[in-house]
Design an enzyme around this catalytic site. Sequence first.
Site, mmCIF file in Angstrom:
data_model
loop_
_atom_site.group_PDB
_atom_site.id
_atom_site.type_symbol
_atom_site.label_atom_id
_atom_site.label_comp_id
_atom_site.label_asym_id
_atom_site.label_seq_id
_atom_site.Cartn_x
_atom_site.Cartn_y
_atom_site.Cartn_z
ATOM 1 N N HIS A 150 -2.445 7.266 7.458
ATOM 2 C CA HIS A 150 -1.438 8.222 6.753
ATOM 3 C C HIS A 150 -2.056 9.631 6.397
ATOM 4 C CE1 HIS A 150 2.155 6.240 6.842
ATOM 5 N NE2 HIS A 150 1.682 5.269 6.209
ATOM 6 N N HIS B 226 -4.352 1.227 7.928
ATOM 7 C CA HIS B 226 -3.074 1.817 7.794
ATOM 8 C C HIS B 226 -2.980 3.014 7.017
ATOM 9 C CE1 HIS B 226 1.243 1.242 8.160
ATOM 10 N NE2 HIS B 226 1.457 1.858 7.029
ATOM 11 N N GLU B 227 -3.426 2.911 5.529
ATOM 12 C CA GLU B 227 -3.254 4.082 4.690
ATOM 13 C C GLU B 227 -4.205 5.393 4.916
ATOM 14 O OE1 GLU B 227 -0.667 3.663 2.839
ATOM 15 O OE2 GLU B 227 -0.340 1.549 2.992
ATOM 16 N N GLN C 271 2.905 10.068 2.036
ATOM 17 C CA GLN C 271 4.099 9.462 2.205
ATOM 18 C C GLN C 271 4.932 9.853 0.886
ATOM 19 O OE1 GLN C 271 2.294 5.457 2.515
ATOM 20 N NE2 GLN C 271 4.283 5.002 3.568
ATOM 21 N N GLY D 132 0.682 -1.179 0.022
ATOM 22 C CA GLY D 132 0.058 0.129 -0.198
ATOM 23 C C GLY D 132 0.778 1.235 -0.014
ATOM 24 N N CYS E 285 5.878 -0.362 7.421
ATOM 25 C CA CYS E 285 5.450 0.997 7.072
ATOM 26 C C CYS E 285 6.652 1.454 6.083
ATOM 27 C CB CYS E 285 5.225 1.870 7.983
ATOM 28 S SG CYS E 285 4.661 3.654 7.277
ATOM 29 N N LEU E 286 6.654 1.710 4.778
ATOM 30 C CA LEU E 286 7.552 2.127 3.659
ATOM 31 C C LEU E 286 8.099 3.391 4.306
ATOM 32 C CD1 LEU E 286 5.858 1.294 0.428
ATOM 33 C CD2 LEU E 286 7.461 -0.097 1.695
HETATM 34 O O1 K1U Z 1 1.804 2.258 3.931
HETATM 35 C C1 K1U Z 1 2.755 1.932 4.155
HETATM 36 O O2 K1U Z 1 4.001 2.377 4.271
HETATM 37 C C2 K1U Z 1 2.788 0.420 2.915
HETATM 38 C C3 K1U Z 1 2.900 -0.670 3.983
HETATM 39 C C4 K1U Z 1 1.334 -1.064 3.975
HETATM 40 C C5 K1U Z 1 1.061 -2.239 5.379
HETATM 41 C C6 K1U Z 1 1.772 -3.330 5.329
HETATM 42 C C7 K1U Z 1 1.315 -4.292 6.244
HETATM 43 C C8 K1U Z 1 0.277 -4.108 7.150
HETATM 44 C C9 K1U Z 1 -0.118 -2.883 6.929
HETATM 45 C C10 K1U Z 1 -0.081 -1.930 6.318
HETATM 46 C C11 K1U Z 1 3.799 -1.927 3.446
HETATM 47 O O3 K1U Z 1 3.454 -2.204 2.440
HETATM 48 S S1 K1U Z 1 5.117 -2.284 4.385
HETATM 49 C C12 K1U Z 1 5.809 -3.623 3.564
HETATM 50 C C13 K1U Z 1 5.068 -5.151 3.400
HETATM 51 O O4 K1U Z 1 4.355 -5.147 4.382
HETATM 52 C C14 K1U Z 1 5.279 -6.066 2.283
HETATM 53 C C15 K1U Z 1 6.211 -5.662 1.305
HETATM 54 C C16 K1U Z 1 6.497 -6.581 0.214
HETATM 55 C C17 K1U Z 1 5.435 -7.800 0.151
HETATM 56 C C18 K1U Z 1 4.748 -7.690 1.215
HETATM 57 C C19 K1U Z 1 4.429 -6.817 2.280
HETATM 58 ZN ZN ZN Z 2 2.570 3.323 6.216
#
Ligand code: K1U
Ligand code: ZN
Length: 167
Positions: free
Chosen positions: A137, A133-134, A51, A46, A91-92
């Site tokens: 943000h 989560h998004e 972000q 996401g 979270c990225l």
């Molecule tokens: O909003 C963000 O920073 C993105 C975040 C979203 C998220 C992940 C897990 C639970 C709630 C919200 C991410 O994508 S973190 C990276 C991640 O979870 C992932 C990356 C590659 C493959 C699978 C998962």
């Molecule tokens: Zn995030």
Amino acid sequence: MAILKILQYPDERLHTIAKPLPAVTAATRNLIRDMAETMYAAPGVGLAATQVDVHEQLIVIDISETRDQLMVFINPEIIASSGEIEREEGCLSVPGVYEKVCRAERVTVNALDAHGKPFTLEMDGLQATCVQHEIDHLKGKVFVEYLSLLKQSRLRAKIKKHRRETL
Ligand code: K1U
Ligand code: ZN
């Protein structure tokens, strides 16, 4: 298309409240393309416009393994929620940190799609966690704010130390 820079916690701009989009334009669709490319490249499941330092209510999500099920939510609003579930989140904007957060298990979201068409969607599982989560943000909230104050201050100290060491 372009890969956008993702703001890193504790950047103050992550606490900006996003404004609703008055209309879906060609510029909105360009931003959607760039955000999707940025999310896939990261990689993540996401990304919220906040972000990438754009303070408009727009999020993209793709939890599919095939990475070809892009979902776009413009001006998203949670209109119903039920249950509670604790799930590990990342979270990225806070790379390398994974923590358990308790959220609603199921949510119903109203939003506009990439063509400006309204839709209502019921979500559960990782999709429901991710959309909450998004949307956080867009409200200027980062998931680490659900952690204890002690964990948050330890995390900020760890990030500062890492930055000093890598400068
Ligand atoms: O909003 C963000 O920073 C993105 C975040 C979203 C998220 C992940 C897990 C639970 C709630 C919200 C991410 O994508 S973190 C990276 C991640 O979870 C992932 C990356 C590659 C493959 C699978 C998962
Ligand atoms: Zn995030």
